[in-house]
Write a protein that holds these residues in place. Structure first.
Motif, PDB file in Angstrom:
ATOM      1  N   ASP A  78      -7.468   4.708   0.686  1.00  0.00           N
ATOM      2  CA  ASP A  78      -7.169   3.711  -0.337  1.00  0.00           C
ATOM      3  C   ASP A  78      -5.755   3.162  -0.149  1.00  0.00           C
ATOM      4  OD1 ASP A  78      -9.627   4.331  -1.408  1.00  0.00           O
ATOM      5  OD2 ASP A  78      -8.805   5.678  -2.942  1.00  0.00           O
ATOM      6  N   PRO A  79      -5.474   1.968  -0.690  1.00  0.00           N
ATOM      7  CA  PRO A  79      -4.087   1.465  -0.672  1.00  0.00           C
ATOM      8  C   PRO A  79      -3.168   2.411  -1.431  1.00  0.00           C
ATOM      9  CG  PRO A  79      -5.633  -0.277  -1.282  1.00  0.00           C
ATOM     10  CD  PRO A  79      -6.408   1.004  -1.300  1.00  0.00           C
ATOM     11  N   ILE A  80      -1.933   2.501  -1.006  1.00  0.00           N
ATOM     12  CA  ILE A  80      -0.947   3.326  -1.695  1.00  0.00           C
ATOM     13  C   ILE A  80      -0.523   2.608  -2.975  1.00  0.00           C
ATOM     14  CG2 ILE A  80       1.341   4.378  -1.525  1.00  0.00           C
ATOM     15  CD1 ILE A  80       0.914   4.524   1.489  1.00  0.00           C
ATOM     16  N   ARG A  81      -0.487   3.331  -4.081  1.00  0.00           N
ATOM     17  CA  ARG A  81      -0.211   2.727  -5.384  1.00  0.00           C
ATOM     18  C   ARG A  81       1.111   3.232  -5.969  1.00  0.00           C
ATOM     19  NH1 ARG A  81      -3.964  -1.337  -5.376  1.00  0.00           N
ATOM     20  NH2 ARG A  81      -6.077  -0.525  -5.006  1.00  0.00           N
ATOM     21  N   LEU A  83       4.765   4.200  -7.389  1.00  0.00           N
ATOM     22  CA  LEU A  83       6.044   4.485  -6.754  1.00  0.00           C
ATOM     23  C   LEU A  83       5.878   4.852  -5.289  1.00  0.00           C
ATOM     24  CD1 LEU A  83       7.816   6.557  -9.559  1.00  0.00           C
ATOM     25  CD2 LEU A  83       8.253   4.176  -8.906  1.00  0.00           C
ATOM     26  N   HIS A  84       4.747   5.458  -4.972  1.00  0.00           N
ATOM     27  CA  HIS A  84       4.516   5.844  -3.584  1.00  0.00           C
ATOM     28  C   HIS A  84       4.471   4.615  -2.668  1.00  0.00           C
ATOM     29  CE1 HIS A  84       3.843  10.013  -4.600  1.00  0.00           C
ATOM     30  NE2 HIS A  84       2.983   9.650  -5.535  1.00  0.00           N
ATOM     31  N   ARG A  85       4.032   3.488  -3.232  1.00  0.00           N
ATOM     32  CA  ARG A  85       3.961   2.270  -2.419  1.00  0.00           C
ATOM     33  C   ARG A  85       5.364   1.822  -2.010  1.00  0.00           C
ATOM     34  NH1 ARG A  85       0.754  -3.332  -3.999  1.00  0.00           N
ATOM     35  NH2 ARG A  85       1.146  -4.405  -2.015  1.00  0.00           N
ATOM     36  N   ALA A  86       6.323   1.895  -2.922  1.00  0.00           N
ATOM     37  CA  ALA A  86       7.690   1.509  -2.590  1.00  0.00           C
ATOM     38  C   ALA A  86       8.265   2.426  -1.517  1.00  0.00           C
ATOM     39  CB  ALA A  86       8.558   1.533  -3.845  1.00  0.00           C
ATOM     40  N   ARG A  87       7.968   3.715  -1.637  1.00  0.00           N
ATOM     41  CA  ARG A  87       8.476   4.660  -0.648  1.00  0.00           C
ATOM     42  C   ARG A  87       7.830   4.448   0.710  1.00  0.00           C
ATOM     43  NH1 ARG A  87       7.686   9.833  -4.629  1.00  0.00           N
ATOM     44  NH2 ARG A  87       9.344   9.349  -6.123  1.00  0.00           N
ATOM     45  N   SER A  88       6.577   4.004   0.715  1.00  0.00           N
ATOM     46  CA  SER A  88       5.851   3.864   1.981  1.00  0.00           C
ATOM     47  C   SER A  88       6.430   2.783   2.870  1.00  0.00           C
ATOM     48  CB  SER A  88       4.370   3.567   1.700  1.00  0.00           C
ATOM     49  OG  SER A  88       4.217   2.270   1.143  1.00  0.00           O
ATOM     50  N   VAL A  89       7.231   1.872   2.294  1.00  0.00           N
ATOM     51  CA  VAL A  89       7.849   0.811   3.090  1.00  0.00           C
ATOM     52  C   VAL A  89       8.708   1.403   4.198  1.00  0.00           C
ATOM     53  CG1 VAL A  89       9.470  -1.122   3.024  1.00  0.00           C
ATOM     54  CG2 VAL A  89       7.786  -0.824   1.180  1.00  0.00           C
ATOM     55  N   PHE A  90       9.290   2.572   3.942  1.00  0.00           N
ATOM     56  CA  PHE A  90      10.209   3.192   4.893  1.00  0.00           C
ATOM     57  C   PHE A  90       9.521   4.244   5.767  1.00  0.00           C
ATOM     58  CE2 PHE A  90      12.484   1.998   1.012  1.00  0.00           C
ATOM     59  CZ  PHE A  90      13.407   1.100   1.524  1.00  0.00           C
ATOM     60  N   LYS A  91       8.208   4.360   5.633  1.00  0.00           N
ATOM     61  CA  LYS A  91       7.473   5.359   6.405  1.00  0.00           C
ATOM     62  C   LYS A  91       6.479   4.697   7.340  1.00  0.00           C
ATOM     63  CE  LYS A  91       7.683   8.920   2.785  1.00  0.00           C
ATOM     64  NZ  LYS A  91       6.877   9.829   1.925  1.00  0.00           N
ATOM     65  N   ARG A  92       6.018   5.485   8.317  1.00  0.00           N
ATOM     66  CA  ARG A  92       4.971   5.006   9.206  1.00  0.00           C
ATOM     67  C   ARG A  92       3.646   4.902   8.465  1.00  0.00           C
ATOM     68  NH1 ARG A  92       5.082   9.054  14.226  1.00  0.00           N
ATOM     69  NH2 ARG A  92       4.977  10.525  12.486  1.00  0.00           N
ATOM     70  N   ARG A  93       2.775   4.081   8.984  1.00  0.00           N
ATOM     71  CA  ARG A  93       1.417   4.032   8.447  1.00  0.00           C
ATOM     72  C   ARG A  93       0.794   5.419   8.512  1.00  0.00           C
ATOM     73  NH1 ARG A  93      -0.841  -0.765   6.144  1.00  0.00           N
ATOM     74  NH2 ARG A  93       0.129  -2.584   7.114  1.00  0.00           N
TER      75      ARG A  93
END
Length: 286
Positions: A78-81, A83-93
């Protein structure tokens, strides 16, 4: 090569709003098989693949069979939702992380499933990981079928294998019996799956993260899995510990296990399982 696949070898394909990577593309992936994989991937993405395996909290898993004996699982994330979505910007897929950590685990001799296809949705945020079916049975099913001698051997070997994984620097993200496959018996061999949260980390040097992995493995109330079974895993895991450390860590796991199960509302099971770590005679073994 697309930016999201940086550091991975393979062939990149773009279809229907998705970017796909076939890692380590070789001759056995004929054009026909490649197209079949993509067709099944889109069917899983759309929810129309005939065989649905399970729906978990953040993903849906499907199964399909192909010619030449290839069987594959399609895990749609599923898409990341939130606060985790904001953090995922700095992480790999997530799909890239699974491919990368699987390569590291394999290089260190830890069994992992073969990755056939990775994909990311360019706008929606979904991802897909396609892996080959593992030859063998997950730990739960194996324990239900195995004879007593095989059961004992497998459980002790599993403890030793988890200890080896920890010594190599890895903490599994979801170490449950359903994510461990028994692929051989003489000697026992294992394959670990579901690596979205598995990490190669300095935290593996510390006791608490390692013990939390063992609590993940032992806290589920599975029919036919006894406290004695859990102790055999611990004996294999702690084989190289000193007597003092073995006793200390066993008490720590007992406390952590009791807390985990109590939080899930299973107070009776928590008491029984936690106390078994301190009283079973095999716990004193070397």
């Amino acid at each position: 090569m697309s930016w999201w696949t940086a550091g991975l070898d393979g062939v990149v394909l773009t279809r229907g709003g998705w970017s796909f990577l076939i890692p380590g593309y070789d001759a056995r992936f004929s054009e026909e098989l490649r197209e079949s994989l993509l067709d099944s991937a889109f069917a899983a993405i759309d929810g129309t693949l005939p065989t649905r395996v399970r729906r978990s909290r953040h993903a849906e898993t499907w199964f399909d069979h192909f010619d030449h004996g290839l069987n594959a699982y399609f895990k749609v994330l599923d898409p990341i939702r939130g606060l985790h979505r904001a953090r995922s910007v700095f992480k790999r897929r997530r799909a890239v992380h699974v491919a990368s950590i699987s390569n590291h685990l394999r290089a260190d001799g830890i069994g992992v499933a073969e990755i056939l296809l990775l994909g990311v949705e360019r706008r929606g945020g979904r991802e897909i990981i396609v892996t080959a079916r593992v030859d063998g049975f997950n730990l739960v099913r194996h324990l239900k079928r195995a004879r007593l001698a095989s059961r004992r051997s497998v459980l002790r070997a599993l403890g030793a294998e988890i200890a080896r994984m920890h010594r190599a620097g890895y903490i599994h993200g979801d170490l449950t019996p359903f994510n461990i496959f028994v692929t051989g018996l003489e000697p026992p061999k294992f394959v670990f799956i579901d690596h979205e949260r598995t990490r190669r980390t300095i935290l593996s040097r510390f006791d608490r993260p390692r013990m939390r992995n063992l609590v993940q493995l032992g806290h589920l109330d599975l029919g036919g899995v006894t406290n004695t079974d859990r102790m055999r895993v611990w004996i294999g895991y702690s084989a190289n510990f000193s007597d003092r450390r073995r006793r200390m860590e066993r008490r720590r796991i007992a406390a952590m296990l009791a807390t985990r199960i109590a939080l899930e509302g299973k107070h009776g099971s928590a008491t029984a399982r936690a106390s078994s770590y301190g009283r079973h005679p095999e716990a004193r073994g070397g």
